[in-house]
Enzyme design. Structure first.
Site, PDB file in Angstrom:
ATOM      1  N   CYS A  86     126.922 -31.065  40.116  1.00  0.00           N
ATOM      2  CA  CYS A  86     126.276 -29.758  40.250  1.00  0.00           C
ATOM      3  C   CYS A  86     125.906 -29.587  41.718  1.00  0.00           C
ATOM      4  CB  CYS A  86     125.029 -29.676  39.366  1.00  0.00           C
ATOM      5  SG  CYS A  86     124.186 -28.090  39.490  1.00  0.00           S
ATOM      6  N   LEU A  87     126.691 -28.778  42.404  1.00  0.00           N
ATOM      7  CA  LEU A  87     126.494 -28.555  43.828  1.00  0.00           C
ATOM      8  C   LEU A  87     126.870 -27.106  44.111  1.00  0.00           C
ATOM      9  CD1 LEU A  87     125.810 -29.956  46.553  1.00  0.00           C
ATOM     10  CD2 LEU A  87     128.237 -30.508  46.742  1.00  0.00           C
TER      11      LEU A  87
END
Length: 156
Positions: A86-87
């Site tokens: 999750c970026l």
């Protein structure tokens, strides 16, 4: 420019530079890459080597690649079972100006600076939000020892 041409240029540039990451491509498919990221000092991941897969589509660089950790890691922004990352730069903040090397650098920075308010690993996120750094570091170090230290991975 086709995605394969762009990726070939990126790979050539990476090969010519002195890198902090070990980045390679699948010899059968230039859209599939692997990178080994070293765990940053002063994190629970120190001394670990973490393999990630980077899967581009033929729409790269207009669409971001999918990035997954192949090495299990205890981190709030990395799903423990799937390895999904999750970026923001891999989602809403993607820009064609990003390249594979910059993605690796961003993920390395994420290891040093987790974002516990948007966790994929709720246990890790909850520890950090509760300010229980000792628990987070202990779990992160344990998983690093189990999965990301060379001596242990040779025993598998």
């Amino acid at each position: 420019m086709k995605s394969s041409q762009r990726l070939a240029k990126e790979y050539s540039k990476i090969q010519k530079s002195d890198n902090e990451f070990n980045i390679s491509i699948d010899s059968n498919n230039i859209l599939n890459w692997k990178a080994i990221l070293k765990g940053p000092d002063e994190t629970p991941f120190k001394n670990g080597n973490f393999e990630i897969s980077i899967k581009c589509t033929d729409q790269y660089p207009m669409k971001p690649p999918k990035v997954f950790f192949n090495t299990p890691i205890f981190h709030p922004n990395i799903h423990f079972k799937t390895g999904e990352v999750c970026l923001d730069v891999l989602k809403a903040n993607w820009s064609p100006a990003w390249d594979i090397f910059a993605i690796c650098r961003a993920i390395s920075l994420l290891l040093s600076h987790p974002e516990p308010d948007s966790p994929l690993n709720c246990d890790a996120g909850n520890m950090l939000r509760a300010k229980d750094e000792m628990a987070y570091f202990s779990m992160g170090e344990m998983y690093t020892q189990m999965f990301a230290i060379k001596e242990n991975s040779d025993k598998k």
